[in-house]
Design an enzyme around this catalytic site. Structure first.
Site: not given
Ligand code: ADE
Length: 348
Positions: A76-77, A121, A170, A229
């Site tokens: 997302k970032t 975020d 999330t 990740r």
């Protein structure tokens, strides 16, 4: 931080968590794709965003506000940074729990230039009083500054530059309707396919100077629970193993041996996942069992279970959420080599 010390300790040991740790942040800055061309996977989201960017650019306007949601570690970032870059704009980054006072948020908003991006975020953890500031900021590009104190305090409307808020969460269900409705573009990020993860691992390996066979990359990809990740984190651990035990080159055998030692099974499940499933199966006869009961049994935060463990166990088809609680599926019994008990029909 909302998460307690206990869960952070557990988290820190979790190799397969999608949440970022300090070491991830450093590496991600190195391997993170800088534009859509380098970004692998999430094709539907990517195409939609590319069209929105091109249209906004052609009109010379700021991009509509964007809400991205999905499990942690899916990019997302990264997407927010790519959006800013593709719009030739700057980006400021913060998160819901980091912004404590109204003034923190107002300072960021008033500092934004025309068409700049603000990445927020964990937007579901923004305090309600700060969320109220976002509404007029997003809709009319206005903030109300309070000048002075007490009875003499005055409200001064302040016109902001037109900017783009990229909100990330999330937990889409925790973003309330008034905030959600102010985003023109809303996308869910899904877990990545093993093929896409294999490409991501190949790309990261190249950037980090790691030599890896395609079969080794595929093996790590299969065990990365759909999450870049995690893939990048496992790649680093397998590299350590390869350097110490196998002359630095990652083959299929090296990847398998290393991941076995790390306690990550062929589906990417680790000890905590297995404990969670075995708790439901053995302690609670396969369920239904409530989230709070599972959390207490495992000494884990409910939040972490809902955000990280469950989405992937559900994606694998091992766990179901029902109105009465969590239930182990027939596949879960098969996965753990156990006999499924006969349940009365209509029990859940
Ligand atoms: N590294 C992490 N996520 C990535 C992605 N989606 N594409 C390319 N490299 C990545």
């Amino acid at each position: 931080m909302l998460f307690g010390a206990m869960s952070e300790m557990t988290e820190a040991r979790r190799l397969v968590s999608g949440r970022a740790f300090d070491e991830d942040a450093r590496i991600e800055a190195t391997v993170r794709p800088a534009n859509f061309g380098d970004y692998i996977g999430q094709d539907r989201v990517k195409e939609n965003l590319q069209i929105a960017v091109e249209a906004a650019r052609n009109r010379g306007e700021a991009l509509d506000h964007v809400l991205l949601y999905g499990p942690p570690g899916l990019g997302k970032t990264t997407l927010a940074q790519i959006l800013a870059r593709e719009m030739s704009s700057s980006i400021k980054i913060s998160s819901g729990p980091l912004l404590e006072k109204k003034g923190d948020l107002t300072a960021v908003l008033t500092g934004l230039e025309l068409r700049d991006f603000f990445f927020l975020d964990e937007i579901h953890r923004l305090q309600p009083a700060l969320e109220e500031i976002l509404y007029p900021a997003m809709e009319d590009f206005r903030v109300d500054l309070i000048i002075g104190q007490g009875p003499g305090a005055r409200v001064h409307p302040y016109q902001l530059n037109r900017f783009t808020l990229v909100g990330a969460t999330t937990r889409a269900g925790l973003v309330m309707a008034p905030l959600r409705s102010r985003f023109g573009i809303v996308h869910r990020l899904d877990f990545y396919t093993p093929d896409d993860l294999e490409k991501i691992i190949g790309r990261s390996a190249k950037i980090l100077g790691i030599t890896i066979d395609p079969e080794g990359a595929a093996e790590i990809a299969r065990r990365s629970r759909g999450t870049p990740r995690v893939a990048n984190r496992l790649l680093r651990r397998v590299r350590d193993f390869a350097e110490v035990r196998a002359e630095g080159h990652i083959t299929l055998g090296v990847a398998r041996e290393s991941l076995k030692m790390l306690g990550v099974d062929e589906h990417g499940l680790d000890e905590t996942d297995r404990n969670l499933m075995l708790t439901v199966i053995q302690k609670y006869a396969g369920g239904p069992v409530g989230l709070n009961t599972i959390a207490a049994s495992l000494s884990e935060e409910e939040d972490a279970i809902e955000e990280i463990y469950e989405p992937y166990l559900m994606q694998l088809g091992l766990l179901d959420r029902t109105p009465r609680g969590r239930v182990a599926t027939a596949l879960a019994y098969k996965h753990f080599g156990m006999e499924e008990p006969r349940r009365q029909p209509g029990l859940f």
